[in-house]
Scaffold this active site. Structure first.
Site, PDB file in Angstrom:
ATOM      1  N   ARG A 128       4.560  30.975  22.723  1.00 47.15           N
ATOM      2  CA  ARG A 128       4.151  32.285  22.217  1.00 47.15           C
ATOM      3  C   ARG A 128       3.607  33.185  23.304  1.00 47.15           C
ATOM      4  O   ARG A 128       2.979  32.727  24.249  1.00 47.15           O
ATOM      5  CB  ARG A 128       3.085  32.118  21.137  1.00 47.15           C
ATOM      6  CG  ARG A 128       3.710  31.664  19.822  1.00 47.15           C
ATOM      7  CD  ARG A 128       2.688  31.351  18.803  1.00 47.15           C
ATOM      8  NE  ARG A 128       1.824  30.294  19.270  1.00 47.15           N
ATOM      9  CZ  ARG A 128       0.633  30.045  18.786  1.00 47.15           C
ATOM     10  NH1 ARG A 128       0.152  30.792  17.833  1.00 47.15           N
ATOM     11  NH2 ARG A 128      -0.074  29.058  19.266  1.00 47.15           N
TER      12      ARG A 128
ATOM     13  N   SER B 184      -1.351  23.250  26.073  1.00 45.97           N
ATOM     14  CA  SER B 184      -1.845  22.152  25.224  1.00 45.97           C
ATOM     15  C   SER B 184      -1.386  20.792  25.721  1.00 45.97           C
ATOM     16  O   SER B 184      -0.670  20.071  25.029  1.00 45.97           O
ATOM     17  CB  SER B 184      -1.397  22.343  23.785  1.00 45.97           C
ATOM     18  OG  SER B 184      -1.581  23.654  23.392  1.00 45.97           O
TER      19      SER B 184
ATOM     20  N   ASP C 100      -5.721  24.310  23.609  1.00 49.16           N
ATOM     21  CA  ASP C 100      -5.647  25.037  22.330  1.00 49.16           C
ATOM     22  C   ASP C 100      -6.937  24.941  21.515  1.00 49.16           C
ATOM     23  O   ASP C 100      -7.341  25.916  20.874  1.00 49.16           O
ATOM     24  CB  ASP C 100      -4.430  24.597  21.490  1.00 49.16           C
ATOM     25  CG  ASP C 100      -4.320  23.101  21.323  1.00 49.16           C
ATOM     26  OD1 ASP C 100      -5.098  22.376  21.959  1.00 49.16           O
ATOM     27  OD2 ASP C 100      -3.452  22.659  20.545  1.00 49.16           O
TER      28      ASP C 100
HETATM   29 MG    MG Z   1      -1.322  24.320  17.659  1.00 44.22          MG
END
Ligand code: MG
Ligand code: ADP
Length: 506
Positions: A108, A176, A229
């Site tokens: 993203r 992450s 994250d």
């Molecule tokens: Mg996530």
């Protein structure tokens, strides 16, 4: 004639007896099969037992492991990673900041506009796209060039960008994967997970790779923060509510982070931050304790996984695994009972039953459990499952999810205990009556918290049970959405290089 009639009558009686005997035999066999189904169900219920007494043992074990992980490097299965995030956003930040998120279901790119008032709407735009499969195992240059190009395209759609001075563009990068950070904006990859495997990246500075790719693409933008994250989730929670002290993500995987006093981070002596605090990324998916209610299904799942003996807590809690635990129970149930005869090979395929399908069965409220029947037929190729058996399948989903949510709740209380917010006066104990309980917010995020209602309900219920009502009323679980992305942009703002607060070593 008369003799013939008698003969027929005797013959009919014999047939009737045989039919009755077959029917009784069948009923007895079917009763035997059903008993075996119930036995497997009872066993899994017992194996997943999570009484409040057991949960409190998990709470204590979590707090003890947190201490051990903070005391020395490798002191616990909990890595307790330093994040160098010491300044959580509080709503006063102003300006436009960007974020990239790599390592979730989709990659993203985001832009966040901050107006300096906590209460004002946090405007943001986001673009999502899957990472092309071949880039997950290619070279770091290929991967980061793709990321930088996506960001460039996103920025070019802004128009002339006149409201933004070009030399002050800053970016938060949510990555992450486990990282050893050296500062808020630098850190090296410890290992890839989730299907990524780019050998030239391990041990390399992650923001450095991104910064080089941005330069190659002619983008004048600075990576101000590299965040996990969970840290993004905590940042978003804190932006809206300054009583937020921890965050938990339960999505594909699970993890948590919280705000720790720097003097409690014994493994890193001489750390100084302006706030006196630092966010610690627990990597709690790897937590382990003998008090965890473990079944033979968990043991098999673990030993057949690519990372046996790793991420034990995660394998009982997160979306990646819950559906597969249920599949394993159904498989054993049908094999041991033979209640529906031969079964399709589909049921033996690992991970064929995904957690969203499992939750759809669990939350099926139609009287004849139509959705359960559909999923069993379409996904597992088990047609015409009797209603009684469909009800057992729902019960299995319930047992597995209830255990997951209750363990996550115990983990949360473990964190609260470590920071003295569980009403007990901290790990060394204390008298409840001496304590004044502070309002405490935990930000929670991820597919299970946002989309699986029963998971969320069991999480709340267990928190109340463990803490008791008097304490639990001061603890708020707040579901955030997209904190992992938006939070990174907020952290770029609160850790902007134009901001003077820093971390120092004595
Ligand atoms: Mg996530
Ligand atoms: P990620 O963990 O990849 O960042 P999310 O936090 O959105 O992404 O979580 C996605 C995971 O949540 C999925 O892998 C799935 O296991 C689980 N999930 C998504 N939707 C549901 C649902 N309706 N019911 C149960 N689990 C769900």
């Amino acid at each position: 004639m008369g003799r013939a009639v008698v003969g027929v009558a005797v013959g009919l009686a014999a047939v009737a007896c045989t039919v009755a005997a077959v029917a009784v035999g069948r009923r007895m066999r079917s009763r035997g099969k059903w008993k075996r189904v119930v036995r497997v169900l009872r066993e899994v219920e017992e194996g997943c037992e999570s009484s409040v007494g057991r949960l409190r043992q998990v709470v204590d074990a979590m707090a003890v492991e947190m201490h051990a992980g903070l005391a020395s490097e490798g002191g616990s299965k909990l890595k307790m990673l330093l994040t160098y995030v010491h300044n959580l956003p509080n709503g006063t930040e102003k300006g436009t900041y960007y974020a990239l998120h790599l390592g979730g279901t989709n990659f993203r790119v985001l832009r966040v506009h901050l107006h300096g008032q906590q209460s004002s709407l946090l405007e943001h735009e986001v673009e999502r796209q899957p990472i092309p499969q071949h880039l997950m195992t290619s070279t770091s240059e290929d991967l980061f060039d793709f990321i930088a190009s996506s960001l460039k395209e996103f920025i070019e759609k802004e128009g002339d960008g006149s409201e933004l001075s070009l030399d002050r563009r800053e970016l938060g990068f949510t990555f992450s994967f486990p990282v050893k950070q050296m500062s808020v904006s630098s850190g090296i990859l410890i290992k890839w997970t989730k299907g990524f495997s780019i050998v030239d990246m391990e041990g390399i500075d992650v923001p450095g790779c991104l910064q080089e790719a941005l330069t190659r693409k002619g983008l004048d933008m600075k990576v101000a923060a590299l965040v996990n994250d969970t840290v993004g989730t905590l940042a978003l929670g804190h932006y809206h509510d300054s009583d937020t002290v921890a965050s938990v993500v339960v999505g594909t995987g699970t993890n948590a982070c919280y705000l720790e006093r720097v003097d409690a981070i014994i493994k890193c002596q001489g750390l100084l931050t302006t706030s006196g605090y630092m966010v610690v990324n627990m990597e709690w998916g790897n937590f382990w304790s003998s008090h965890l209610p473990r079944t033979s299904y968990d043991i098999d799942l673990d030993s057949e996984s690519p990372n046996p003996n790793d991420q034990g807590f995660e394998k009982m809690i997160s979306g990646m695994y819950l559906g597969d635990i249920v599949r394993r129970v159904i498989l054993r149930m049908l094999l041991e009972s033979d209640i529906i005869g031969p079964i399709s090979s589909k049921l033996s395929m690992p991970f064929i039953l995904r957690t969203p399908m499992m939750s759809a069965m669990h939350e099926d409220d139609s009287p004849d459990l139509r959705e359960v029947a559909r999923i069993l037929k379409d996904i597992l190729e088990i047609p015409e499952v009797p209603l009684k058996l469909r009800k057992v399948v729902v019960k299995v989903c319930d047992v597995v999810t209830r255990r997951a949510a209750r363990l996550a709740a115990a983990g949360i209380v473990g964190i609260l205990k470590k920071i003295g917010r569980d009403g007990s006066g901290g790990i060394t104990g204390g008298r409840r009556s001496d304590m004044k309980m502070k309002r405490t917010v935990v930000a929670v995020e991820g597919g299970l918290c946002s989309s699986y209602t029963l998971f969320r309900e069991y999480l709340h219920e267990a928190l109340n049970e463990i803490l008791g009502e008097d304490i639990a009323k001061h603890v708020i679980l707040k579901v955030t959405e997209d904190g992992s992305g938006i939070g990174a942009a907020l952290l770029a703002a609160s850790h902007s290089s134009y901001n003077l607060d820093t971390v120092q070593m004595l």
